[in-house]
Design a protein around this motif. Structure first.
Motif, short mmCIF file in Angstrom:
data_model
loop_
_atom_site.label_atom_id
_atom_site.label_comp_id
_atom_site.label_asym_id
_atom_site.label_seq_id
_atom_site.Cartn_x
_atom_site.Cartn_y
_atom_site.Cartn_z
N LEU A 1 0.84 -1.21 0.00
CA LEU A 1 0.00 0.00 0.00
C LEU A 1 0.88 1.26 0.00
O LEU A 1 1.97 1.26 0.57
CB LEU A 1 -0.93 -0.01 1.22
CG LEU A 1 -2.02 -1.10 1.19
CD1 LEU A 1 -2.79 -1.14 2.49
CD2 LEU A 1 -2.96 -0.92 0.01
N PRO A 2 0.36 2.34 -0.65
CA PRO A 2 1.19 3.55 -0.88
C PRO A 2 1.21 4.51 0.32
O PRO A 2 0.67 5.61 0.23
CB PRO A 2 0.50 4.19 -2.08
CG PRO A 2 -0.94 3.85 -1.89
CD PRO A 2 -0.98 2.48 -1.26
N TYR A 3 1.89 4.12 1.38
CA TYR A 3 1.92 4.97 2.58
C TYR A 3 2.51 6.36 2.29
O TYR A 3 1.95 7.39 2.69
CB TYR A 3 2.74 4.29 3.69
CG TYR A 3 2.78 5.13 4.94
CD1 TYR A 3 1.77 5.04 5.89
CD2 TYR A 3 3.80 6.06 5.14
CE1 TYR A 3 1.78 5.86 7.01
CE2 TYR A 3 3.81 6.89 6.25
CZ TYR A 3 2.80 6.77 7.18
OH TYR A 3 2.79 7.59 8.27
N TYR A 4 3.64 6.38 1.58
CA TYR A 4 4.34 7.66 1.38
C TYR A 4 3.64 8.55 0.34
O TYR A 4 3.55 9.76 0.54
CB TYR A 4 5.81 7.41 1.02
CG TYR A 4 6.54 6.68 2.12
CD1 TYR A 4 6.87 7.33 3.31
CD2 TYR A 4 6.87 5.33 2.01
CE1 TYR A 4 7.52 6.65 4.35
CE2 TYR A 4 7.51 4.65 3.04
CZ TYR A 4 7.83 5.32 4.20
OH TYR A 4 8.46 4.65 5.23
N LEU A 5 3.13 7.94 -0.72
CA LEU A 5 2.37 8.73 -1.73
C LEU A 5 1.18 9.41 -1.06
O LEU A 5 0.89 10.58 -1.30
CB LEU A 5 1.79 7.80 -2.81
CG LEU A 5 2.52 7.58 -4.12
CD1 LEU A 5 1.61 6.81 -5.06
CD2 LEU A 5 2.95 8.90 -4.75
N ARG A 6 0.48 8.64 -0.22
CA ARG A 6 -0.70 9.17 0.47
C ARG A 6 -0.31 10.29 1.44
O ARG A 6 -0.92 11.36 1.46
CB ARG A 6 -1.42 8.04 1.24
CG ARG A 6 -2.69 8.50 1.94
CD ARG A 6 -3.42 7.34 2.61
NE ARG A 6 -2.73 6.84 3.79
CZ ARG A 6 -2.27 5.61 3.97
NH1 ARG A 6 -2.43 4.71 3.03
NH2 ARG A 6 -1.66 5.26 5.08
N ALA A 7 0.75 10.05 2.20
CA ALA A 7 1.20 11.06 3.17
C ALA A 7 1.56 12.37 2.45
O ALA A 7 1.24 13.46 2.92
CB ALA A 7 2.39 10.53 3.97
N GLU A 8 2.24 12.24 1.29
CA GLU A 8 2.62 13.45 0.53
C GLU A 8 1.39 14.18 0.00
O GLU A 8 1.33 15.42 0.06
CB GLU A 8 3.54 13.07 -0.65
CG GLU A 8 4.95 12.72 -0.21
CD GLU A 8 5.72 11.90 -1.27
OE1 GLU A 8 5.31 11.92 -2.45
OE2 GLU A 8 6.72 11.25 -0.89
N ALA A 9 0.41 13.44 -0.50
CA ALA A 9 -0.81 14.06 -1.02
C ALA A 9 -1.55 14.79 0.10
O ALA A 9 -1.97 15.94 -0.05
CB ALA A 9 -1.72 13.02 -1.67
N LEU A 10 -1.68 14.14 1.24
CA LEU A 10 -2.39 14.74 2.38
C LEU A 10 -1.64 15.98 2.88
O LEU A 10 -2.26 16.98 3.23
CB LEU A 10 -2.60 13.71 3.50
CG LEU A 10 -3.46 12.48 3.13
CD1 LEU A 10 -3.60 11.54 4.32
CD2 LEU A 10 -4.85 12.88 2.63
N ALA A 11 -0.31 15.93 2.85
CA ALA A 11 0.49 17.08 3.29
C ALA A 11 0.28 18.29 2.38
O ALA A 11 0.39 19.43 2.80
CB ALA A 11 1.97 16.70 3.35
#
Ligand SMILES: [Zn+2]
Length: 259
Positions: A95-105
């Motif tokens: 699962l894309p933990y870092y992609l998601r974190a960057e989008a949310l940021a």
């Protein structure tokens, strides 16, 4: 030793040639070479075919990239099914933990649904082919992935470069899932704490090369020989000699991947 997780296809041809030639001198017997997508699977397969059995390929779809078109995913799943005979595991998937974190940021929405669907399809394929899975599933994503592994009845799971909450750690230990440590075990207190906590019989060493490391590795290109440093650091946390640590980690990797 064995490097339990490396992206060989991301090295340049010339670098790769030298790296593979140096393996015997570095006392590296084998590499588990994971793939990112179809192009990467094909390149990894070609590298393995020329490496005289030292490179064990895993085929999958890495979650930290844009969602592929439906047709592309279908072709990938078919390709993996056709080449299951020379594949050691399904991976890298997750699962894309870092992609998601960057989008949310950035204040953007992030839709996990397509990634969950892809992972579900790849886990179903692994279960059908009876292959182990190589997982990119960190922090709270590990709990979602544990649910999916249980749904598919998959018991052979390797959470590479894992870090996550105690709830996930306890559940993964209880299920007998494996994790692996990278060279950051030399300088990351969070990882050292996990290494003390996780049962020694469920642990492997990896480099995730060509990912670059810090601390004593700053400025050094990542290569498989660095698993010896991982073994020394991990062994030190458990009171093992370097030889004992290397023997443990290698035996665990051989057992998990049935090498
Ligand atoms: Zn990786």
């Amino acid at each position: 030793m064995i490097d339990a997780h490396i992206h060989l296809d991301q090295y340049k041809d010339e670098e790769l040639k030298v790296m593979l030639q140096e393996l015997p001198g570095q006392a590296i017997e084998a590499l588990i070479a994971v793939s990112m997508n179809l192009d990467s699977c094909i390149r990894t397969q070609g590298i393995a075919a020329q490496a005289l059995g030292r490179v064990k390929p895993a085929y999958g779809f890495h979650p930290e990239q844009p969602v592929p078109a439906e047709a592309e995913l279908t072709v990938l799943l078919e390709w993996i099914g056709q080449h299951a005979g020379d594949m050691i595991a399904v991976g890298e998937i997750g699962l894309p933990y870092y992609l998601r974190a960057e989008a949310l940021a950035r204040g953007e929405a992030f839709d996990m649904e397509p990634y969950l669907k892809i992972l579900d399809a790849l886990l179903a394929l692994a279960a059908r082919l009876d292959k182990p899975v190589v997982l990119h599933a960190v922090y709270e994503d590990a709990l979602t992935v544990c649910d999916l592994l249980e749904k598919h009845g998959i018991t052979k799971a390797h959470f590479h470069w894992f870090k996550g909450p105690e709830e996930a750690v306890a559940r993964m230990i209880q299920r007998g899932y494996y994790i692996s440590f990278t060279p950051d075990i030399l300088y990351e207190p969070e990882i050292q704490e996990l290494a003390r906590r996780y049962p020694p019989e469920l642990v492997m060493a990896e480099t995730d090369g060509p990912w670059p490391f810090e601390g004593p590795f700053t400025g050094h290109p990542t290569h498989p020989g660095m698993v010896h440093d991982v073994a020394a650091a991990w062994g030190g946390l458990h009171g093992y000699s370097i030889a004992e640590a290397e023997a443990h980690l290698t035996a665990n990797t051989v057992r998990f991947y049935q090498l």
